[in-house]
Design a protein around this motif. Structure first.
Motif, PDB file in Angstrom:
ATOM      1  N   LEU A 300       1.004  -1.038   0.135  1.00 43.80           N
ATOM      2  CA  LEU A 300      -0.078   0.100  -0.299  1.00 43.80           C
ATOM      3  C   LEU A 300       0.997   0.989   0.179  1.00 43.80           C
ATOM      4  CD1 LEU A 300      -2.344  -1.458   2.517  1.00 43.80           C
ATOM      5  CD2 LEU A 300      -2.418  -1.033  -0.025  1.00 43.80           C
ATOM      6  N   PHE A 301       0.331   1.957  -0.186  1.00 43.89           N
ATOM      7  CA  PHE A 301       1.128   3.616  -0.707  1.00 43.89           C
ATOM      8  C   PHE A 301       1.457   4.107   0.914  1.00 43.89           C
ATOM      9  CE2 PHE A 301       1.425   7.922  -0.588  1.00 43.89           C
ATOM     10  CZ  PHE A 301       2.265   7.864  -1.801  1.00 43.89           C
ATOM     11  N   VAL A 302       2.742   4.526   1.125  1.00 44.63           N
ATOM     12  CA  VAL A 302       2.900   5.363   2.265  1.00 44.63           C
ATOM     13  C   VAL A 302       3.740   6.288   1.433  1.00 44.63           C
ATOM     14  CG1 VAL A 302       2.568   3.585   3.965  1.00 44.63           C
ATOM     15  CG2 VAL A 302       4.868   3.661   2.849  1.00 44.63           C
ATOM     16  N   PRO A 303       4.298   7.304   1.767  1.00 42.23           N
ATOM     17  CA  PRO A 303       5.153   8.264   1.225  1.00 42.23           C
ATOM     18  C   PRO A 303       6.982   7.904   1.828  1.00 42.23           C
ATOM     19  CG  PRO A 303       4.337   9.573   3.268  1.00 42.23           C
ATOM     20  CD  PRO A 303       3.367   8.438   2.746  1.00 42.23           C
ATOM     21  N   ASN A 304       7.504   8.259   0.922  1.00 40.63           N
ATOM     22  CA  ASN A 304       8.934   7.614   0.835  1.00 40.63           C
ATOM     23  C   ASN A 304       9.039   6.390   2.009  1.00 40.63           C
ATOM     24  OD1 ASN A 304       9.627  10.757   0.826  1.00 40.63           O
ATOM     25  ND2 ASN A 304       9.538  10.615   2.936  1.00 40.63           N
ATOM     26  N   ALA A 305       9.068   5.587   1.300  1.00 33.33           N
ATOM     27  CA  ALA A 305       8.850   4.374   1.244  1.00 33.33           C
ATOM     28  C   ALA A 305      10.423   3.155   1.550  1.00 33.33           C
ATOM     29  CB  ALA A 305       7.320   2.728   0.776  1.00 33.33           C
ATOM     30  N   LYS A 306      10.013   2.740   2.182  1.00 33.55           N
ATOM     31  CA  LYS A 306      11.746   2.389   2.480  1.00 33.55           C
ATOM     32  C   LYS A 306      11.897   1.091   1.020  1.00 33.55           C
ATOM     33  CE  LYS A 306      13.537   0.643   6.096  1.00 33.55           C
ATOM     34  NZ  LYS A 306      14.059   0.112   7.192  1.00 33.55           N
ATOM     35  N   ASP A 307      13.488   1.233   0.780  1.00 31.08           N
ATOM     36  CA  ASP A 307      13.795   0.271  -0.290  1.00 31.08           C
ATOM     37  C   ASP A 307      13.092  -1.330  -0.507  1.00 31.08           C
ATOM     38  OD1 ASP A 307      15.175  -0.802  -3.341  1.00 31.08           O
ATOM     39  OD2 ASP A 307      16.950   0.050  -2.193  1.00 31.08           O
ATOM     40  N   ARG A 308      13.197  -1.417  -1.267  1.00 31.12           N
ATOM     41  CA  ARG A 308      12.764  -3.133  -1.087  1.00 31.12           C
ATOM     42  C   ARG A 308      13.646  -3.386  -1.762  1.00 31.12           C
ATOM     43  NH1 ARG A 308       8.436  -0.702   1.380  1.00 31.12           N
ATOM     44  NH2 ARG A 308       7.026  -1.861   1.318  1.00 31.12           N
ATOM     45  N   ILE A 309      14.356  -3.323  -2.878  1.00 30.83           N
ATOM     46  CA  ILE A 309      15.338  -3.305  -3.186  1.00 30.83           C
ATOM     47  C   ILE A 309      16.951  -3.851  -2.669  1.00 30.83           C
ATOM     48  CG2 ILE A 309      17.383  -3.354  -5.618  1.00 30.83           C
ATOM     49  CD1 ILE A 309      14.716  -3.898  -6.383  1.00 30.83           C
ATOM     50  N   ASP A 310      16.678  -3.592  -1.707  1.00 29.12           N
ATOM     51  CA  ASP A 310      17.587  -3.480  -0.217  1.00 29.12           C
ATOM     52  C   ASP A 310      17.296  -5.070   0.292  1.00 29.12           C
ATOM     53  OD1 ASP A 310      20.018  -2.875   1.719  1.00 29.12           O
ATOM     54  OD2 ASP A 310      18.420  -2.505   2.378  1.00 29.12           O
ATOM     55  N   LEU A 311      16.268  -5.026   0.384  1.00 30.65           N
ATOM     56  CA  LEU A 311      15.821  -5.948   1.217  1.00 30.65           C
ATOM     57  C   LEU A 311      15.668  -7.173   1.437  1.00 30.65           C
ATOM     58  CD1 LEU A 311      13.444  -6.981   3.990  1.00 30.65           C
ATOM     59  CD2 LEU A 311      12.143  -6.682   2.224  1.00 30.65           C
ATOM     60  N   ILE A 312      15.576  -7.326  -0.456  1.00 33.28           N
ATOM     61  CA  ILE A 312      15.385  -8.368  -1.327  1.00 33.28           C
ATOM     62  C   ILE A 312      17.167  -8.829  -1.339  1.00 33.28           C
ATOM     63  CG2 ILE A 312      15.337  -9.058  -3.551  1.00 33.28           C
ATOM     64  CD1 ILE A 312      12.501  -7.637  -4.252  1.00 33.28           C
ATOM     65  N   LYS A 313      17.861  -8.360  -1.779  1.00 37.72           N
ATOM     66  CA  LYS A 313      18.929  -8.863  -2.145  1.00 37.72           C
ATOM     67  C   LYS A 313      19.395  -8.879  -0.679  1.00 37.72           C
ATOM     68  CE  LYS A 313      20.852  -6.637  -6.674  1.00 37.72           C
ATOM     69  NZ  LYS A 313      20.849  -7.848  -6.785  1.00 37.72           N
ATOM     70  N   ARG A 314      19.651  -7.960   0.630  1.00 32.03           N
ATOM     71  CA  ARG A 314      20.178  -8.221   1.243  1.00 32.03           C
ATOM     72  C   ARG A 314      19.381  -9.771   2.606  1.00 32.03           C
ATOM     73  NH1 ARG A 314      21.299  -3.786   5.592  1.00 32.03           N
ATOM     74  NH2 ARG A 314      22.116  -5.145   6.506  1.00 32.03           N
TER      75      ARG A 314
END
Length: 320
Positions: A300-314
């Protein structure tokens, strides 16, 4: 699968990525993990924002494969013969289809006039009127909302079908993706409600029934994973060729750059092995060819959402 690592990223999501709705992981062509949050399940479709652009890229590729569009080098005005260009408008006359798809075209505004766009009955004309200006073609300028709808006009005018009908016939139905129909907003309140909804199924369009290209499509994480798997499999799904391998290669190759970011044809290029479709709120479709893995996340939309690519890769990718 590493159960301890899976539990680790699940705890991180519950703590730091609280707007997440669903996560699906496919590896070696198999669904190996799915999990849902915020009272969602596999049936819930979410507004995926700019991931819509990458769907449009696939549809452009299919239209080229089928001969509706000659090639990516076509002048954009060829698709709109009835559009009147002012005599002093030189830049727009030189813009090609590939230029818009790689985000290297100028527009006649410094900040996107969102209110005027959202209240316009004809998004295509609104975007064409703002295309061009004094700057040169070639400099990366990401257009989140105003501009991509020109590509919807390209698809509709070249195929003589609505974008949704063409997508249903050539992409969604073969992949087993159901999109109920068009969504038209009659007020700003309806649009705000749509952005927080988990149970609206459709594709936004304007009053002329032109579907949006930069935003507005709803998909589930399973729907997105199928699209990622399609690209991972070279355009084949369930033994049927949907889009050419040539287009997949072209659309996920680097065509423009902004600082350290690389862009293809409406896809973000992460490195030599991975690429992604990214949308506001943290909506993410991630594909890694070397590891044969697809990871999709709806949010769902939130402003300035945390980066999911970092979550995925780490955290997520190393768990599988």
């Amino acid at each position: 699968m590493n159960e301890s690592k899976i539990k680790e990223f699940e705890n991180i999501i519950e703590k730091d990525y609280t707007n997440t709705c669903g996560i699906v992981v496919m590896k070696d062509n198999k669904l190996i993990y799915e999990n849902y949050y915020n009272k969602c399940d596999k049936e819930n479709k979410i507004h995926i924002y700019s991931i819509t652009k990458s769907i449009i890229s696939i549809l452009i590729g299919i239209a080229i494969d089928k001969g509706y569009i000659k090639n990516i080098d076509e002048n954009i005005l060829n698709f709109f013969p009835d559009y009147k260009v002012q005599d002093n408008e030189k830049t727009i006359q030189n813009i090609k289809l590939k230029d818009i798809m790689s985000m290297i075209v100028p527009y006649k505004f410094k900040e996107e006039p969102y209110v005027e766009y959202f209240t316009s009955d004809n998004h295509l004309k609104f975007c064409l009127d703002l295309l061009g200006g004094d700057e040169n073609i070639g400099q990366f300028r990401y257009a989140p909302v105003i501009g991509p709808d020109i590509l919807s006009g390209v698809i509709s005018n070249s195929t003589n079908q609505s974008v949704l009908d063409f997508a249903r016939e050539n992409l969604f139905k073969p992949l087993g993706i159901n999109i109920d129909g068009n969504i038209i907003f009659n007020s700003a309140e309806e649009q705000f409600a749509f952005n927080q909804s988990v149970d609206i199924n459709g594709w936004v369009c304007d009053k002329s029934e032109l579907n949006t290209a930069g935003w507005g499509l709803t998909l589930s994480p399973t729907d997105m994973a199928k699209i990622g798997q399609l690209y991972l499999n070279g355009g084949v799904f369930n033994c049927k060729k949907i889009v050419s391998t040539d287009w997949i290669k072209k659309s996920t190759s680097v065509h423009s750059k902004f600082n350290d970011l690389s862009y293809g044809y409406l896809w973000w290029i992460l490195d030599k092995d991975s690429f992604a479709a990214l949308g506001d709120g943290g909506n993410t479709l991630y594909v890694n060819k070397a590891k044969n893995i697809v990871i999709s996340i709806t949010s769902l939309f939130v402003p300035n959402a945390k980066d999911r690519i970092d979550l995925i890769k780490r955290y997520i990718e190393p768990s599988f």
